[in-house]
Scaffold this motif. Structure first.
Motif, PDB file in Angstrom:
ATOM      1  N   MET A   1      20.548  30.479   8.150  1.00 27.26           N
ATOM      2  CA  MET A   1      19.397  29.799   8.764  1.00 27.26           C
ATOM      3  C   MET A   1      19.619  28.491   8.760  1.00 27.26           C
ATOM      4  N   THR A   2      19.242  27.785   9.910  1.00 25.89           N
ATOM      5  CA  THR A   2      19.279  26.411   9.910  1.00 25.89           C
ATOM      6  C   THR A   2      17.793  26.047  10.525  1.00 25.89           C
ATOM      7  N   ASP A   3      17.262  24.873  10.190  1.00 29.37           N
ATOM      8  CA  ASP A   3      16.012  24.514  10.715  1.00 29.37           C
ATOM      9  C   ASP A   3      16.210  23.492  11.476  1.00 29.37           C
ATOM     10  N   HIS A   4      17.557  23.203  12.090  1.00 33.39           N
ATOM     11  CA  HIS A   4      17.481  21.915  13.062  1.00 33.39           C
ATOM     12  C   HIS A   4      18.544  22.253  14.026  1.00 33.39           C
ATOM     13  N   ILE A   5      18.168  21.299  15.339  1.00 35.02           N
ATOM     14  CA  ILE A   5      19.363  21.626  16.265  1.00 35.02           C
ATOM     15  C   ILE A   5      20.228  20.103  16.287  1.00 35.02           C
ATOM     16  N   ARG A   6      21.354  20.384  16.711  1.00 35.26           N
ATOM     17  CA  ARG A   6      22.067  19.163  16.990  1.00 35.26           C
ATOM     18  C   ARG A   6      22.687  19.251  18.257  1.00 35.26           C
ATOM     19  N   PHE A   7      22.336  17.985  18.926  1.00 33.55           N
ATOM     20  CA  PHE A   7      22.715  17.943  20.329  1.00 33.55           C
ATOM     21  C   PHE A   7      23.622  16.815  20.533  1.00 33.55           C
ATOM     22  N   SER A   8      24.775  16.709  21.288  1.00 32.03           N
ATOM     23  CA  SER A   8      25.318  15.164  21.644  1.00 32.03           C
ATOM     24  C   SER A   8      25.706  15.106  23.022  1.00 32.03           C
ATOM     25  N   ALA A   9      25.790  13.937  23.342  1.00 32.92           N
ATOM     26  CA  ALA A   9      26.053  13.479  24.727  1.00 32.92           C
ATOM     27  C   ALA A   9      26.955  12.208  24.810  1.00 32.92           C
ATOM     28  N   PRO A  10      27.817  12.179  25.981  1.00 36.35           N
ATOM     29  CA  PRO A  10      28.656  10.886  25.629  1.00 36.35           C
ATOM     30  C   PRO A  10      28.191   9.806  26.680  1.00 36.35           C
ATOM     31  N   GLY A  11      28.923   8.628  26.078  1.00 38.07           N
ATOM     32  CA  GLY A  11      28.750   7.397  27.182  1.00 38.07           C
ATOM     33  C   GLY A  11      29.666   7.912  28.459  1.00 38.07           C
ATOM     34  N   ARG A  12      29.683   6.884  29.263  1.00 36.61           N
ATOM     35  CA  ARG A  12      30.739   7.154  30.400  1.00 36.61           C
ATOM     36  C   ARG A  12      31.365   5.816  30.988  1.00 36.61           C
ATOM     37  N   VAL A  13      32.556   5.973  31.521  1.00 37.80           N
ATOM     38  CA  VAL A  13      33.308   4.868  32.242  1.00 37.80           C
ATOM     39  C   VAL A  13      33.257   5.427  33.876  1.00 37.80           C
ATOM     40  N   ASN A  14      32.852   4.474  34.547  1.00 40.02           N
ATOM     41  CA  ASN A  14      33.112   4.764  35.939  1.00 40.02           C
ATOM     42  C   ASN A  14      34.390   4.285  36.280  1.00 40.02           C
ATOM     43  N   LEU A  15      35.134   5.150  37.007  1.00 36.73           N
ATOM     44  CA  LEU A  15      36.645   4.822  37.440  1.00 36.73           C
ATOM     45  C   LEU A  15      36.410   3.841  38.659  1.00 36.73           C
ATOM     46  N   ILE A  16      35.430   4.386  39.655  1.00 42.51           N
ATOM     47  CA  ILE A  16      35.461   3.534  40.867  1.00 42.51           C
ATOM     48  C   ILE A  16      34.125   4.156  41.608  1.00 42.51           C
ATOM     49  N   GLY A  17      33.537   3.209  42.295  1.00 44.94           N
ATOM     50  CA  GLY A  17      32.395   3.406  42.991  1.00 44.94           C
ATOM     51  C   GLY A  17      30.999   2.812  42.282  1.00 44.94           C
ATOM     52  N   GLU A  18      30.915   1.494  42.463  1.00 41.35           N
ATOM     53  CA  GLU A  18      30.083   0.921  41.684  1.00 41.35           C
ATOM     54  C   GLU A  18      28.826   0.350  42.381  1.00 41.35           C
ATOM     55  N   HIS A  19      27.611   0.657  41.884  1.00 43.92           N
ATOM     56  CA  HIS A  19      26.442   0.486  42.713  1.00 43.92           C
ATOM     57  C   HIS A  19      26.096   1.186  43.974  1.00 43.92           C
ATOM     58  N   THR A  20      26.862   2.431  44.034  1.00 43.36           N
ATOM     59  CA  THR A  20      26.790   3.086  45.125  1.00 43.36           C
ATOM     60  C   THR A  20      25.752   4.382  44.987  1.00 43.36           C
ATOM     61  N   ASP A  21      25.566   4.452  43.878  1.00 44.19           N
ATOM     62  CA  ASP A  21      24.717   5.697  43.509  1.00 44.19           C
ATOM     63  C   ASP A  21      23.251   5.555  44.124  1.00 44.19           C
ATOM     64  N   TYR A  22      22.578   4.326  43.973  1.00 42.44           N
ATOM     65  CA  TYR A  22      21.266   4.221  44.556  1.00 42.44           C
ATOM     66  C   TYR A  22      21.106   3.923  45.991  1.00 42.44           C
ATOM     67  N   ASN A  23      22.402   3.883  46.746  1.00 43.55           N
ATOM     68  CA  ASN A  23      22.520   3.777  48.050  1.00 43.55           C
ATOM     69  C   ASN A  23      23.088   5.081  48.585  1.00 43.55           C
ATOM     70  N   GLN A  24      23.035   6.320  47.913  1.00 40.04           N
ATOM     71  CA  GLN A  24      23.420   7.616  48.129  1.00 40.04           C
ATOM     72  C   GLN A  24      24.663   7.738  48.461  1.00 40.04           C
ATOM     73  N   GLY A  25      25.621   6.910  48.006  1.00 37.81           N
ATOM     74  CA  GLY A  25      27.074   6.901  48.211  1.00 37.81           C
ATOM     75  C   GLY A  25      27.929   7.889  47.273  1.00 37.81           C
ATOM     76  N   PHE A  26      29.004   7.388  46.704  1.00 36.35           N
ATOM     77  CA  PHE A  26      29.812   8.193  46.079  1.00 36.35           C
ATOM     78  C   PHE A  26      30.447   7.404  44.756  1.00 36.35           C
ATOM     79  N   ALA A  27      30.617   8.024  43.764  1.00 34.47           N
ATOM     80  CA  ALA A  27      31.257   7.563  42.491  1.00 34.47           C
ATOM     81  C   ALA A  27      32.160   8.380  41.541  1.00 34.47           C
ATOM     82  N   LEU A  28      32.873   7.940  40.899  1.00 28.51           N
ATOM     83  CA  LEU A  28      33.781   8.721  40.212  1.00 28.51           C
ATOM     84  C   LEU A  28      33.989   8.485  38.862  1.00 28.51           C
ATOM     85  N   PRO A  29      33.108   8.801  37.871  1.00 33.40           N
ATOM     86  CA  PRO A  29      33.000   8.573  36.672  1.00 33.40           C
ATOM     87  C   PRO A  29      33.752   9.723  35.751  1.00 33.40           C
ATOM     88  N   ILE A  30      34.022   9.330  34.520  1.00 31.76           N
ATOM     89  CA  ILE A  30      34.511  10.016  33.631  1.00 31.76           C
ATOM     90  C   ILE A  30      33.307  10.071  32.190  1.00 31.76           C
TER      91      ILE A  30
END
Ligand code: GLA
Length: 368
Positions: free
Chosen positions: A1-30
């Motif tokens: 029995m555990t009374d807790h949840i553990r959930f993790s999420a990473p940071g990112r590095v964008n390999l290429i494609g900067e400021h393209t996201d809000y222009n409906q373009g392409f990006a290539l993060p890891i």
């Protein structure tokens, strides 16, 4: 029995494609190996009491919180509570503790890591079934409308969808994510992460100013987003009367092409070509989008002069990190030269680490 949840999420590095996201373009993060982990003990109250390994004291977030109620680091947590509820989802109260190994203010998306870890924990506690794209949009709403930073969707998608040894080709026209094998080590190449420790800020005016420039350029061309003129090439920008807006838009169109070229080069295992694309991307961010700084340019230029296959700033800009592709046997020389040159120029010491594509957000401990 555990009374807790553990959930993790990473940071990112964008390999290429900067400021393209809000222009409906392409990006290539890891996704990065560095993660933020949330431990949630849910209850049936109407408050979430939040603590963090990096901050003193606790913050009580009312489940009916609204933008403006909570500021500072806990605003990201409160923002997720608010965005989930305003999307019609149930949120449970409880106590939540946050620990993080993602550097803050370094352009590595510590905010997306926090949002996505909180979101995953809260969605698990309430047994919500929401797909990763919708989760990313909820996290983005938290950041845009609660915290007040007008960012795109890249960081949240990268944090939620990352896969070891893969980059994510994201098409922001429909927010589709395609896995692209990314394993430079197999080709004797390392990905260096050079942290300038010059803090960058998104809520600050420059990010919003770039976004507004792109929107004005699109409007001048009679389209809703720059993506719609992508196939016309940069000559279409002769129709943008403001020369600064035209230059900003030029970065977006050329950067989208570089993302496509980088994906082709990775498919051939050609890291020399990827390196050249890093350099071209950096030059475009420096000359056309004007989001680099002298400090960041010095790091990128020094890495290349010392033998890197290519180097570029990653993230929103005005500080943060540079990434460089370097043949393994040159890594130490490149790292040493960058560290010494930065010190001689009087800047804060740079930190140089090797990094790689890690796993996306995941449930570490279910409630049982
Ligand atoms: C920040 C934003 C992203 C993206 C990048 C630049 O990380 O959060 O949405 O716009 O800058 O590519």
């Amino acid at each position: 029995m555990t009374d807790h949840i553990r959930f993790s999420a990473p940071g990112r590095v964008n390999l290429i494609g900067e400021h393209t996201d809000y222009n409906q373009g392409f990006a290539l993060p890891i996704a990065l190996p560095d993660r933020t982990t949330v431990t949630l003990r849910p209850d049936d109250g109407d408050t979430l009491v939040v603590t963090s390994d990096r901050e003193e004291g606790e913050v009580a977030v009312a489940l009916h919180t609204a933008p403006g109620d909570v500021t500072g680091w806990a605003a990201y947590v409160a923002g997720v509570v608010w965005a989930l509820r305003s999307s019609g989802h149930r949120v449970r109260g409880g106590t939540m503790h946050v620990t993080s190994r993602v550097d803050v203010g370094s352009g590595l998306s510590s905010s997306a890591a926090l949002e996505c870890a909180v979101l995953g924990a809260l969605a698990t506690a309430a047994d919500l079934h929401v797909d990763r794209t919708d989760l990313a949009r909820i996290a983005q709403r938290a950041e845009n409308d609660y915290v007040g930073a007008p960012t795109g969707l890249m960081d949240q998608l990268a944090s939620l969808c990352g896969e070891p040894s893969h980059a994510l080709l994201i098409d922001f026209h429909d927010d589709g994510v395609e896995l692209v094998p990314f394993d430079p080590a197999a080709a004797g190449v390392a990905l260096l992460l050079i942290n300038s420790h010059a803090p960058h800020r998104h809520a600050g005016g420059e990010y919003a100013a770039r976004r507004a420039s792109c929107e004005r350029a699109a409007a001048a061309l009679g389209v809703g987003s720059l993506r719609q003129v992508q196939e016309h090439g940069v000559t279409v920008l002769d129709g943008v009367p403001d020369p600064v807006d035209a230059r900003r838009a030029k970065h977006i169109l050329t950067e989208n092409d570089r993302v496509a070229d980088a994906v082709s080069a990775l498919g051939r295992g050609d890291f020399v070509a990827v390196g050249r694309l890093f350099d071209a991307s950096h030059a475009s961010m420096r000359d056309d989008f004007e989001i680099t700084t002298d400090h960041i340019d010095l790091i990128a230029d020094t890495a290349v002069a010392a033998g890197a296959l290519g180097a570029r700033m990653t993230g929103g800009g005005f500080g943060g990190c540079v990434i460089a592709l370097v043949e393994v046997d040159r890594c130490d020389a490149v790292a040493d030269t960058v560290r010494q040159t930065v010190l001689r120029a009087g800047y804060h010491p740079a930190t140089v680490t090797l990094t790689h594509a890690g796993a996306g957000a995941r449930l570490e401990q279910p409630l049982r």
